[in-house]
Design an enzyme around this catalytic site. Structure first.
Site, PDB file in Angstrom:
ATOM      1  N   ASP A 182       5.315   5.838   9.999  1.00 11.18           N
ATOM      2  CA  ASP A 182       4.423   5.460  11.217  1.00 11.18           C
ATOM      3  C   ASP A 182       3.191   6.256  10.861  1.00 11.18           C
ATOM      4  OD1 ASP A 182       3.537   4.317  13.409  1.00 11.18           O
ATOM      5  OD2 ASP A 182       5.133   5.248  14.633  1.00 11.18           O
ATOM      6  N   ARG A 187      -3.411   5.342  13.172  1.00  7.34           N
ATOM      7  CA  ARG A 187      -4.065   6.507  13.663  1.00  7.34           C
ATOM      8  C   ARG A 187      -4.605   7.256  12.703  1.00  7.34           C
ATOM      9  NH1 ARG A 187       1.467   8.297  16.931  1.00  7.34           N
ATOM     10  NH2 ARG A 187       2.377   6.450  15.806  1.00  7.34           N
ATOM     11  N   ASN A 210       6.166  -7.225  13.507  1.00  8.60           N
ATOM     12  CA  ASN A 210       4.784  -7.086  13.100  1.00  8.60           C
ATOM     13  C   ASN A 210       3.877  -8.221  12.856  1.00  8.60           C
ATOM     14  OD1 ASN A 210       5.505  -4.108  10.998  1.00  8.60           O
ATOM     15  ND2 ASN A 210       4.915  -4.231  13.196  1.00  8.60           N
ATOM     16  N   GLU A 245      21.655  11.314  10.650  1.00  7.96           N
ATOM     17  CA  GLU A 245      20.974  12.255  11.180  1.00  7.96           C
ATOM     18  C   GLU A 245      19.278  11.750  11.307  1.00  7.96           C
ATOM     19  OE1 GLU A 245      22.256  15.056  12.443  1.00  7.96           O
ATOM     20  OE2 GLU A 245      24.344  14.181  11.859  1.00  7.96           O
TER      21      GLU A 245
END
Length: 260
Positions: A39, A43, A87, A222
């Site tokens: 991700d 940005r 998407n 995890e």
């Protein structure tokens, strides 16, 4: 002076114990399979006043880097979230750019990945992709199927819920007796059949969502979140994730057994 020596001896003793604890943790719970939600490409591009597609291209560069780092750290398998079933709802130019980038990356990187011992596998709905991409994916999987250095599962047009829907449809189509359905049977109908569940799921860019990724397989994985944007993710970030993993105790719903 004696007290100072005792203090330093105590500190060294604690450091030694911590090092031994970390080593024991690594030996008891090796990280074999890491799944990554890559991700932050958009940005990363926005911060640099670049188009979003430039961020996705930088993300491909990061993936090349991380595959090599993971292999060097003896990680047996990576599963990366490259394009989700959701998407398709992004602006058409971005979707088309991602499809083109995926196809170009396969074409440009396949031979090197093969030489480097990377075994490729596609996870997701292949039939929704264009014929040329389907052909390229099948060829890459066939070419690299016997490689053993590291497995790279590319989740492209993948969704955890879609995977479960496809599994249920196939179970019904095969006429399986409802009374015989078990977790093992369902697992055998998933895209990830014959693959180990991920030991750890890494998500970059500071987000804290699972985003429909490997919902069944990550039941006891995890989770590790980092604020690093995916294009900036590298060897040090991977080592930090592994260190975090080694500080945890995996109980799988059970309690710790007291040492005798």
């Amino acid at each position: 002076m004696t007290k100072m020596q005792q203090l330093f001896s105590s500190i060294k003793g604690k450091e030694k114990n911590l090092a031994q604890t970390s080593l024991v943790a690594s030996e008891e719970q090796p990280v074999r399979h890491i799944a990554i939600i890559m991700d932050g490409n958009g940005r990363w591009a926005t911060k640099r006043h670049l188009p979003r597609l430039a961020g996705h291209k930088a993300g491909v560069t990061a993936l090349r880097r991380v595959v090599e780092c993971a292999a060097d750290e003896n990680i047996q398998m990576l599963s990366v979230y490259a394009f989700s079933t959701e998407n398709w709802g992004r602006p058409q130019p971005e979707v088309e750019g991602l499809m083109r980038l995926f196809w170009e990356t396969i074409r440009s990187d396949l031979e090197k990945l093969h030489r480097d011992g990377v075994r490729l596998r596609h996870l997701g709905r292949l039939y929704d992709l264009s014929p040329d991409i389907q052909k390229a994916v099948r060829e890459s999987v066939e070419l690299t199927k016997d490689n053993t250095r590291i497995g790279l599962n590319v989740c492209f047009n993948y969704g955890g819920r879609a995977e479960l829907v496809d599994a249920v449809r196939q179970i019904i189509a095969d006429g399986r007796d409802p009374e015989t359905i078990s977790e093992e049977m369902i697992s055998s109908y998933l895209y990830t059949r014959d693959l180990p569940d991920p030991d750890m799921v890494i998500r970059t860019a500071g987000e804290m969502r699972v985003s429909n990724f490997l919902l069944w397989q990550s039941a006891y994985s995890e989770y590790y979140a980092t604020s690093t944007l995916w294009p900036d993710f590298g060897h040090e970030d991977l080592l930090a994730a592994l260190e975090s993993f080694n500080q945890r105790r995996r109980r799988f719903g059970r309690l710790d057994v007291p040492s005798k």
